[in-house]
Motif scaffolding. Sequence first.
Motif, mmCIF file in Angstrom:
data_model
loop_
_atom_site.group_PDB
_atom_site.id
_atom_site.type_symbol
_atom_site.label_atom_id
_atom_site.label_comp_id
_atom_site.label_asym_id
_atom_site.label_seq_id
_atom_site.Cartn_x
_atom_site.Cartn_y
_atom_site.Cartn_z
ATOM 1 N N ILE A 589 0.861 -1.179 0.000
ATOM 2 C CA ILE A 589 0.000 0.000 0.000
ATOM 3 C C ILE A 589 0.901 1.233 0.000
ATOM 4 O O ILE A 589 1.822 1.327 0.821
ATOM 5 N N PRO A 590 0.717 2.203 -0.908
ATOM 6 C CA PRO A 590 1.496 3.457 -0.864
ATOM 7 C C PRO A 590 1.056 4.302 0.330
ATOM 8 O O PRO A 590 -0.130 4.584 0.493
ATOM 9 N N VAL A 591 2.029 4.703 1.162
ATOM 10 C CA VAL A 591 1.738 5.446 2.381
ATOM 11 C C VAL A 591 2.575 6.722 2.371
ATOM 12 O O VAL A 591 3.772 6.693 2.038
ATOM 13 N N GLU A 592 1.982 7.834 2.751
ATOM 14 C CA GLU A 592 2.652 9.126 2.839
ATOM 15 C C GLU A 592 3.158 9.328 4.254
ATOM 16 O O GLU A 592 2.548 8.858 5.218
ATOM 17 N N CYS A 593 4.299 10.020 4.407
ATOM 18 C CA CYS A 593 4.862 10.246 5.730
ATOM 19 C C CYS A 593 3.985 11.214 6.513
ATOM 20 O O CYS A 593 3.060 11.825 5.973
ATOM 21 N N LEU A 594 4.297 11.342 7.811
ATOM 22 C CA LEU A 594 3.471 12.166 8.677
ATOM 23 C C LEU A 594 3.473 13.626 8.253
ATOM 24 O O LEU A 594 2.437 14.286 8.297
ATOM 25 N N GLY A 595 4.620 14.094 7.843
ATOM 26 C CA GLY A 595 4.716 15.504 7.464
ATOM 27 C C GLY A 595 4.399 15.770 6.014
ATOM 28 O O GLY A 595 4.598 16.904 5.546
ATOM 29 N N GLN A 596 3.941 14.726 5.235
ATOM 30 C CA GLN A 596 3.577 14.863 3.824
ATOM 31 C C GLN A 596 4.784 15.327 2.985
ATOM 32 O O GLN A 596 4.677 16.130 2.062
ATOM 33 N N HIS A 597 5.954 14.703 3.286
ATOM 34 C CA HIS A 597 7.155 15.048 2.521
ATOM 35 C C HIS A 597 7.413 14.058 1.405
ATOM 36 O O HIS A 597 7.944 14.431 0.357
ATOM 37 N N GLU A 598 7.047 12.680 1.610
ATOM 38 C CA GLU A 598 7.330 11.660 0.612
ATOM 39 C C GLU A 598 6.279 10.552 0.710
ATOM 40 O O GLU A 598 5.523 10.472 1.684
ATOM 41 N N VAL A 599 6.208 9.613 -0.318
ATOM 42 C CA VAL A 599 5.289 8.478 -0.373
ATOM 43 C C VAL A 599 6.110 7.217 -0.623
ATOM 44 O O VAL A 599 6.904 7.172 -1.562
ATOM 45 N N SER A 600 5.874 6.113 0.222
ATOM 46 C CA SER A 600 6.620 4.851 0.114
ATOM 47 C C SER A 600 5.636 3.675 0.198
ATOM 48 O O SER A 600 4.648 3.736 0.937
ATOM 49 N N PRO A 601 5.884 2.517 -0.562
ATOM 50 C CA PRO A 601 5.015 1.334 -0.470
ATOM 51 C C PRO A 601 5.355 0.521 0.795
ATOM 52 O O PRO A 601 6.511 0.174 1.026
ATOM 53 N N LEU A 602 4.309 0.133 1.555
ATOM 54 C CA LEU A 602 4.466 -0.654 2.781
ATOM 55 C C LEU A 602 3.450 -1.805 2.771
ATOM 56 O O LEU A 602 2.398 -1.727 2.120
ATOM 57 N N PRO A 603 3.724 -2.960 3.503
ATOM 58 C CA PRO A 603 2.719 -4.032 3.626
ATOM 59 C C PRO A 603 1.434 -3.504 4.282
ATOM 60 O O PRO A 603 1.483 -2.622 5.143
ATOM 61 N N CYS A 604 0.322 -4.128 3.866
ATOM 62 C CA CYS A 604 -0.983 -3.600 4.307
ATOM 63 C C CYS A 604 -1.118 -3.651 5.819
ATOM 64 O O CYS A 604 -1.704 -2.753 6.424
ATOM 65 N N PRO A 609 1.109 5.715 8.835
ATOM 66 C CA PRO A 609 1.971 6.886 8.586
ATOM 67 C C PRO A 609 3.261 6.804 9.406
ATOM 68 O O PRO A 609 3.239 6.342 10.542
ATOM 69 N N TYR A 610 4.375 7.235 8.793
ATOM 70 C CA TYR A 610 5.696 7.139 9.430
ATOM 71 C C TYR A 610 6.392 8.494 9.346
ATOM 72 O O TYR A 610 5.931 9.404 8.650
ATOM 73 N N SER A 611 7.485 8.600 10.069
ATOM 74 C CA SER A 611 8.264 9.837 10.080
ATOM 75 C C SER A 611 9.486 9.674 9.170
ATOM 76 O O SER A 611 10.198 8.667 9.233
ATOM 77 N N CYS A 612 9.685 10.688 8.318
ATOM 78 C CA CYS A 612 10.837 10.656 7.400
ATOM 79 C C CYS A 612 12.089 11.299 7.983
ATOM 80 O O CYS A 612 13.106 11.456 7.285
ATOM 81 N N CYS A 616 10.111 19.718 10.181
ATOM 82 C CA CYS A 616 8.720 19.949 9.782
ATOM 83 C C CYS A 616 8.635 21.092 8.784
ATOM 84 O O CYS A 616 8.092 20.929 7.696
ATOM 85 N N GLY A 617 9.142 22.287 9.122
ATOM 86 C CA GLY A 617 9.215 23.414 8.195
ATOM 87 C C GLY A 617 7.896 24.132 7.976
ATOM 88 O O GLY A 617 7.791 24.939 7.042
ATOM 89 N N ARG A 618 6.879 23.895 8.771
ATOM 90 C CA ARG A 618 5.614 24.599 8.596
ATOM 91 C C ARG A 618 5.673 25.958 9.280
ATOM 92 O O ARG A 618 6.329 26.139 10.299
ATOM 93 N N THR A 626 9.275 29.254 11.589
ATOM 94 C CA THR A 626 8.848 27.928 11.132
ATOM 95 C C THR A 626 9.127 26.902 12.223
ATOM 96 O O THR A 626 9.971 27.110 13.090
ATOM 97 N N CYS A 627 8.363 25.682 12.119
ATOM 98 C CA CYS A 627 8.487 24.611 13.120
ATOM 99 C C CYS A 627 9.799 23.878 12.886
ATOM 100 O O CYS A 627 10.114 23.464 11.767
ATOM 101 N N MET A 628 10.564 23.629 13.956
ATOM 102 C CA MET A 628 11.850 22.975 13.879
ATOM 103 C C MET A 628 11.781 21.543 14.418
ATOM 104 O O MET A 628 12.824 20.909 14.583
ATOM 105 N N LYS A 629 10.579 20.962 14.629
ATOM 106 C CA LYS A 629 10.447 19.592 15.108
ATOM 107 C C LYS A 629 10.731 18.610 13.983
ATOM 108 O O LYS A 629 10.659 18.942 12.800
ATOM 109 N N GLU A 630 10.993 17.298 14.395
ATOM 110 C CA GLU A 630 11.155 16.229 13.412
ATOM 111 C C GLU A 630 9.791 15.947 12.757
ATOM 112 O O GLU A 630 8.748 16.236 13.314
ATOM 113 N N CYS A 631 9.792 15.384 11.566
ATOM 114 C CA CYS A 631 8.556 15.086 10.795
ATOM 115 C C CYS A 631 7.518 14.427 11.702
ATOM 116 O O CYS A 631 7.748 13.374 12.279
#
Length: 848
Positions: A589-604, A609-612, A616-618, A626-631
């Motif tokens: 299943i294609p899954v997008e990271c928590l911060g919506q930075h990238e998309v990767s295929p993972l088992p169903c 959602p995962y952290s890249c 954050c950069g928002r 801007t936010c300096m936290k991890e994704c």
Amino acid sequence: FLPPRRAEASGSGEERGAKPLPGCTYFLLIELSSLKKFDEIKKANQAAAKKLVEDQLSSSSEDDDEDAEIKQGKILDKTFTIYTSQTDGDASELERTRQYMNEAFQSGAMTCLICIASVKRNQAVWSCCGCFCIFHLVCIQKWAKDSLFLVSSPLTDDDFGKKDYPWPCPKCRFEYKRSETPSKYYCYCGKVENPTVDPWLVPHSCGQICEREFKPSCGHKCLLLCHPGPCPPCPKMVTTTCHCKKAKPVPRRCSAKEWSCRLPCGRTLLCGQHACENPCHAGDCQPCPRVSKQRCICGRQTAERLCASPQWQCDQVCGKCLPCGNHTCEQVCHAGPCGDCPRSGKRSCPCGKTKFTLPCTEDVPTCGDSCDKVLECGIHKCSQRCHRGPCEICRQEVEKQCRCGKHTKRMPCHKPYLCETKCTKIRDCQKHQCRRKCCSGNCPPCDQVCGRTLGCRNHKCPSGCHRGSCNPCPETVDVKCSCGKTVITVPCGRERTIKPPKCKQLCSRPPTCHHSTQEKHYCHFGRCPPCRQPCQKTLTCGHLCPVSCHDEALVKQTGLHQSAGPWEQPSEPAFIQTALPCPPCQVPIPVECLGQHEVSPLPCHSANPYSCKRFCGRLLDCQNHTCMKECHHVTKLNSSADGKKAGPECSQCEEECTKPRPAGCPHRCALPCHPGDCPSCFQMLKIKCHCKLSCFIDVGVLFVFCSLQLPCGHRCKEICHSGSCPLNCSQKVKLRCLCKRLKKEIQCSKIQEGQVSLECDALCKEMKRKAYEIKEAEAKAALEEEKRRQQAELEAFENRLKGRRKNKRRKDEVEVEQSSWQKYKNLIMLPVFGVAVVMVAWLMVYND
């Protein structure tokens, strides 16, 4: 022939040893004996011939003539001629009667079910009016007698012989009265007694027209000749209309004259408001199914009820005043006038000997005479004076004999006398004693069930207690395969040793797994083989499970058995059948990271959602950093929010606000870094208000309450103002009535002006009246109690005086001489004490 004397003399001489007779004498004796034997043989042959002729005439089984069928057909045609002439030759309704008549002609077809013997033509018979079965007259008489005896034999008490118990037909169990027991032989139609045997008529028939009324009765009579069995339907033609009388009259057979035109009935129903909507039908219309509002009989209440039951009663008592003016009607919801007072007019005393004419407010007194009512025993009368209520039980002692007649005892009349002697007679089963206490001698038949286990070992003997061995079990048992489609029948008891039959049908058991169908296999006992179809269950993710069915997987069971010691051999592992869970889904299943930075295929199963690991950069809410936290995950507050805007999970800006302040404000912005313009300055200053009270208020706050006291005592609720406060007070206060029960909240200004007052209502007045009545009742009860107490004291005083006089009298009897004072002191003191007691009582009453 020899004269009698000579013959006797010759016989006597031979016996005495005299000389033998001459040869002519022997010849004559031989001739006489031969003639005697010839006469005996002749009589025997004549009797046999007569019996043969009777058998040929009586037995329907010996009619072997060539034209027997032709003669039978002629008899049937003759019997049906009058009927078929009315139906234009139609004999379709005569099949049932024809069957009964054919059985009467056939050999052995008519069998008496009581004696299991053929019914012959010349034998007296009886026909049941319920099933039309034919029995021998003698057999049915014996059957009726035995049935009545068996029914009445258990009745050994006083009710024996008082009831007319019926006896049933042996076949249809139709019940007849004791008086209906047949005593004479009649034909089928009941006109002729002892009908003659005629070979050209139906057996046991008189040959006349039946003329029995049809059932159900239509006014016509049967047109057939005297016949066995039920009468056929009425063949008469009548002109009738349909059930609703709307269609034109049409000619129809009397037996089928009832017909329907299938149009709506239209008759007004019993409710009087609606019409019947059912098709044309016989009989009364069905109750109206509609619902309407209807009043009860007295008209006080209204309720929604079915139109079919307009008459109904409420649960209220009438309560109307009766004509006497003293009592009210106690009937519940009735129609019409209430009637006269039940206590008016002439009324009898309880014993009924004297009548009184009294007002309805007074109870009828007792007359004082003896009651003389017959007691429950039916022998003695009540000896009490006229009294109310039921009479006592009869207590007179009489000599009573017990039911078995062995003991007598003198005892009260109302008590029955049954001795404790148990009957020792053996019942009809010859096994059990009667054992009934005080038995009258007519012991009932044994009422116990045999109950012995039969040879099948499955059932017990249901017959009554009997002699000898039980009958074999008549039941049969069906031995079936697992599905029940292949069956073999065996005697009861053999189902334990016989093997079930083999079945070639496919197994019809429902699948034990989640599949709707299972793999095809033959019928069998035990569990079905495991399912090998793909699982295809819908997983939580929505995909289908691709592995084989695992609802009934065999799993090794370990750790349940603990060995008792080193000598115990290890047992084989036990396997249990259980359902295994579906394995994790492996679909990518294609899954997008928590911060919506990238998309990767993972088992169903792990597609979350995962952290890249990027920043954050928002853009934060301050619109400056801007936010300096991890994704990380960011919650969108609305659908139109910008994807680059920070959410509530992002870090907060902790810098100070460095924006310039408005001109003239010497203070700095006290807020942290924020978007937009800085707020107004809210520093506190000390100023005076309009009400002349010194207080610290904020420059931006313009609303402060006045807090001055009004003339009514409340505080002014207006905003701080200049000038005098308004006199219109809006404060709400509670106003109560005089009895303090009612209360109401009203503005203070209206009370000050005197515009509003709260008066007591009807309930308050009713409560005051009830309280006053209660006080009066209590005072009256206290007064009555005081009077009773004083009366009791007076009576006690008088009783003490009487006791003293008795004691003095006893002393006078013992003494020999008395002084004059002792003799006359009672005559002097008694009037004095009497006057004193009367004065005391008068004073107490007067003071009260």
